[in-house]
Scaffold this active site. Structure first.
Site, short mmCIF file in Angstrom:
data_model
loop_
_atom_site.label_atom_id
_atom_site.label_comp_id
_atom_site.label_asym_id
_atom_site.label_seq_id
_atom_site.Cartn_x
_atom_site.Cartn_y
_atom_site.Cartn_z
CB ILE A 1 -0.91 0.13 1.20
CG1 ILE A 1 -1.96 -1.11 1.01
CG2 ILE A 1 -1.68 1.39 1.21
CD1 ILE A 1 -3.02 -1.46 2.18
CG ASP A 55 9.39 -0.56 5.48
OD1 ASP A 55 8.33 -0.50 4.96
OD2 ASP A 55 9.74 -1.71 6.18
CG ASP A 74 -10.72 3.22 7.51
OD1 ASP A 74 -12.14 3.60 7.51
OD2 ASP A 74 -10.24 2.36 6.97
CD GLU A 124 -11.95 -1.53 13.72
OE1 GLU A 124 -12.18 -2.41 13.13
OE2 GLU A 124 -10.94 -0.63 13.32
CG HIS A 146 -11.41 -1.31 9.80
ND1 HIS A 146 -10.99 -2.16 10.65
CD2 HIS A 146 -10.62 -1.53 8.57
CE1 HIS A 146 -9.93 -2.93 10.37
NE2 HIS A 146 -9.72 -2.39 8.88
CB ILE A 147 -14.83 1.91 4.65
CG1 ILE A 147 -14.40 3.48 5.14
CG2 ILE A 147 -16.09 1.92 5.57
CD1 ILE A 147 -15.45 4.59 4.41
N GLY A 148 -11.21 1.27 4.50
CA GLY A 148 -10.14 1.31 3.55
C GLY A 148 -10.49 0.13 2.60
N GLY A 149 -10.82 -0.90 2.57
CA GLY A 149 -10.83 -1.88 1.65
C GLY A 149 -12.21 -2.15 1.30
#
Length: 633
Positions: A387, A406, A489, A494, A517-520
Site C-alpha cells: 500500500i 520502513d 479509519d 471496533e 474501517h472502510i479502507g478496503g
C-alpha cells in the site's frame, strides 16, 4: 499387496435429477417449445407435475400422463435432448466415471424416464442397454410423440417395485435416487438401503424417509468404502465465514461442494470456541481473534482465510504448530486503501470535515483559513509495503514530495526519498500516513513523543491498525492545535456489528475525518478478496499447494501424477528419513517428493503410484513428530 476391491452391492440409480442434474421431460419440453409464445408457462406446468409425482403428491401414472399431454415433442427433438443431457450429468457422477467402468453388471439405471434418451447418456459410463430399465415413447407416423408403452411396467404406479421383483437380484441392493418412487423400493422390502440423493434437488417427503441423505455420489461411495475419485467427500468439509466477506466467497466455496455457514458479525473468543468444533475452514476479517484457546477447540481446522491484508488477529505460530495453513489477501484491496488515503489528504487539506457539517446546519463559512493545496507538500509514508509504495506513486503523480520510513530495506519508487529514522520523517512531513502491520511491538507506534515531533499544523492518517496510534495522545494533539487534522479509519476497539455504538475520544474534534474501517470496502476490493482467498484455500485443500500462505513453507507444486501424501511435522532432524523408510518397507514407488521447512515445521509432499497397501497410510500417521497427515487423489 494392494488392498482388494470390496464387493459391490447391486446399485439401483434413478436417472432424472440423480444421474443427471435435470428432469429429461422438462428439458425435452424446453427444446420442443423453442420459440413458442407459451414456452415458459408450459415448461413450468410440466416441472410442477414432475415435482408432484416425485414427492408423492400425485400418483406417478397421473403425473406422467399429464406431462406427456402437454408435450408437443417429435422424434427429431430426441438427439438434441441427448446432447443436452450429456452436458448435464451430475458433477459427482462425472467425477467418479471410473467407478462405473470398474463394476460392470452391478449398476442398474431404473427410471420412470425414457430409454430413448437415457441409454445413450449412460452408455458413456459403460452402462449397457441390458442394465437400463425405463419407459419407451410411442410415436405416430409423422414422428410426433403420442405417449408411452402402456405394457411397460415402469409406466404404472408402483412400477419400480414390480421391476425390482422381476429383476430378482440375489445379494444386497442399495437404491440411490431423489424421488418418492425410489424410496418405495426400500419400503417394499426389495432394497437393503435407500439413499436420498440431494446434489440437484432435495424433497423433504423423500429425505425424511431415507436411510441416509447423501449430497453427492462421493458421499455415497465414502460411506460404503467404495473406490472413489476424491480422497474425501467435499460435502464433509465445513466452512465458517464471519464478518460479512463479499457473497462471492460463499458462492465459490459452495460451488466447490463445501458446507458453508455464515455469521454476519465477528465473534468473541467464547463464541468462536463454541462454534469452531467440526469446522475445517475458517474465514474472518480483522475483528475476530483466532487465539490459542480457539485453536485448542478447533478439532478439524486445516486452513484459516483472512479476507483482509493483516493477520495479526491470528495466532500464526499456533496455527503452524497445529498444521493449520493461513492465507490472506495481500494485494486485493491495495488500490482501494490508496485511493481512500489520497482522498483523505485532499479533504483534510481543504478542511472539509469542518465545512461540511456547517453547511448542513445552514452556516455559510467561506474562508481559506487553514486550507492548502497538496501540490509541493511533503508526504511521509510510514511502512513502504504494497500500500505504502503504491500510494507513493499516486501521491507523486499529483505533485507531492514523498518521504518514507520502513524498518526493512525497500526499493524506492519514482523520486521517493528514504528516511533513516522515524524522527527524520516526522519532522519534515506535512502529511504523515501509517501503513504498518499490527504486530504487538507496533502498539502505540505513534504516541505523544512522536506526535510532538510532527510539524505544527501537520496532518495524520491511520489506515493501518487501530492500536498503532495512541488515541488519547492524538486527541490531545488535535485539541491543542498542534496538529491541523487527522483521518482515522481503524480503531483500538471496533464494534462487532453495525448495531453497536461507536465510541472514541476523537468524536467531535475539529478537522477530524472518522470512517468505520472502510479502507478496503469497495465493491472491487471486496470481490477481489472474496475470489483470491478461497482460491488459495481450495488450492491447498485440493493439491497441497501452499503458495502465498503467510505461515507455512511456500511450495508451488506440479500437477499431481498419482496419489499425493501430505505430511506436516515438527521441524526436527530425521523425519524425512523415517517417512522414506516407511515407504520403502511397504514397497511404495515414489513419483516425486518435495520438502520445505521453516523454524517450526517441515512440509513434505510425496507423490506415489496409486497401487499400494493401505497399511502404509497408518504407518505414516504414526511417524514420530507428525502434526497432520492426509492423502490426496
Amino acid at each position: 499387496m494392494p488392498t482388494p476391491t470390496p464387493l459391490l452391492p447391486y446399485l439401483i440409480i434413478d436417472f432424472d435429477s440423480t444421474f443427471t442434474q435435470v428432469e429429461g421431460l422438462d428439458e425435452l419440453a424446453d427444446i420442443a417449445l423453442q420459440g413458442h409464445p407459451d414456452q415458459e408457462k408450459v415448461v413450468d406446468q410440466i416441472r410442477a407435475l414432475t415435482d408432484a409425482g416425485m414427492s408423492g403428491g400425485l400418483s406417478f401414472s397421473e403425473s406422467l400422463q399429464q406431462r406427456l399431454a402437454l408435450l408437443p415433442a417429435r422424434r427429431e427433438h430426441l438427439p438434441l435432448l441427448v446432447a443436452r443431457l450429456k452436458t448435464r450429468v451430475s458433477d459427482s457422477i462425472v467425477r467418479n466415471r471410473g467407478f462405473f467402468e470398474q463394476f460392470p453388471g452391478r449398476v442398474y439405471i431404473v427410471s420412470s424416464g425414457f430409454r430413448e434418451f437415457i441409454e445413450p447418456v449412460v452408455a458413456d459410463f459403460g452402462i449397457g442397454p441390458d442394465f437400463v430399465l425405463a419407459n419407451t415413447f410411442t410415436f405416430d407416423a409423422d414422428g410426433r410423440i403420442t405417449g408411452f408403452d402402456p405394457d411397460n411396467v415402469l409406466s404404472r404406479d408402483g412400477g419400480k417395485i414390480e421391476q425390482l421383483r422381476r429383476l430378482d437380484l440375489h445379494g444386497d441392493v442399495y437404491v440411490l435416487g431423489d424421488g418418492y418412487t425410489d424410496y418405495q423400493i426400500r419400503e417394499a422390502g426389495l432394497a437393503n438401503r435407500f439413499y436420498a440423493f440431494t446434489e440437484n434437488v432435495s424433497r423433504e417427503a423423500v429425505t425424511s424417509r431415507a436411510d441416509e441423505v447423501v449430497p453427492s455420489f462421493d458421499e455415497f461411495l465414502y460411506q460404503n468404502k467404495l473406490p472413489m475419485t476424491l480422497s474425501y467427500p467435499k460435502n464433509r468439509i465445513k466452512v465458517l465465514l464471519l464478518e460479512n466477506p463479499d457473497p462471492r466467497a460463499a458462492e465459490l466455496l459452495r460451488a466447490e461442494g463445501y458446507q458453508v455457514d455464515t455469521v454476519p458479525g465477528g465473534l468473541d473468543e467464547d463464541e468462536l470456541v463454541r462454534q469452531i468444533e467440526g469446522v475445517s475452514i475458517l474465514g474472518i476479517r480483522s475483528k475476530t481473534q483466532v487465539t490459542e484457546r480457539v485453536l485448542d477447540a478447533a478439532n478439524r481446522l486445516i486452513a484459516v482465510g483472512a479476507f483482509c491484508i493483516g493477520t495479526n488477529q491470528i495466532d500464526l505460530t499456533g496455527c503452524m504448530q497445529r498444521g493449520i495453513a493461513v492465507f490472506n489477501a495481500p494485494f486485493s484491496n491495495t488500490r482501494s486503501v490508496v485511493e481512500l488515503a489520497l482522498g483523505e489528504i485532499i479533504v483534510l487539506a481543504r478542511r472539509i470535515p469542518e465545512k461540511n457539517p456547517k453547511m448542513h446546519r445552514g452556516e455559510w463559512d467561506k474562508s481559506a483559513r487553514g486550507a492548502f493545496e497538496i501540490r509541493g507538500k511533503k508526504l511521509g509514508i510510514i511502512g513502504y509495503g504494497n500500500i505504502g509504495s503504491q500510494l507513493s506513486v499516486v501521491a507523486e503523480a499529483v505533485g507531492m514530495q514523498v518521504l518514507y520510513y520502513d524498518v526493512a530495506e525497500k526499493l524506492q519508487l519514482g523520486n521517493a526519498v528514504r528516511c533513516r529514522t522515524l524522527e527524520e520523517l516526522l519532522t519534515q512531513a506535512d502529511v504523515v500516513t501509517l501503513h504498518i502491520d499490527g504486530r504487538p511491538e507496533n502498539e502505540n507506534f505513534i504516541g505523544a513523543r512522536e506526535l510532538a515531533q510532527m510539524k505544527p499544523g501537520a496532518l495524520l492518517l491511520n489506515n493501518a491498525r487501530g492500536h498503532v496510534v495512541d488515541v488519547p495522545a492524538l486527541a490531545a494533539a488535535l485539541r491543542s492545535g498542534h496538529l491541523g487534522g487527522a483521518a482515522i479509519d481503524v480503531f483500538p476497539y471496533e464494534p462487532k456489528t453495525n448495531d453497536e455504538t461507536f465510541e472514541t475520544e476523537l468524536r467531535g474534534l475539529p478537522n477530524v475525518l472518522l470512517t468505520p474501517h472502510i479502507g478496503g470496502s469497495t465493491a472491487e476490493a471486496q470481490r477481489n478478496i472474496a475470489e483470491f482467498v478461497p482460491e488459495r484455500i481450495m488450492q491447498y485443500v485440493n493439491t497441497g499447494n501452499t503458495q502465498q500462505s503467510v505461515n507455512f513453507p511456500n511450495i508451488q507444486l506440479p500437477v499431481q501424477p498419482g496419489h499425493r501424501l501430505i505430511h506436516i511435522h515438527a521441524n526436527v532432524p530425521g523425519v524425512l528419513a523415517r517417512i522414506n523408510n516407511v515407504l520403502a518397507e511397504h514397497h511404495v514407488n515414489i513419483l516425486g517428493q518435495y520438502l520445505k521447512t521453516n523454524e517450526h515445521i517441515g512440509y513434505v509432499i510425496t507423490d506415489i503410484d496409486k497401487e499400494y497397501d493401505q497399511e502404509v497410510i497408518q504407518a505414516l500417521r504414526k511417524v514420530e513428530h507428525t502434526i497432520k497427515f492426509r492423502v490426496l487423489y
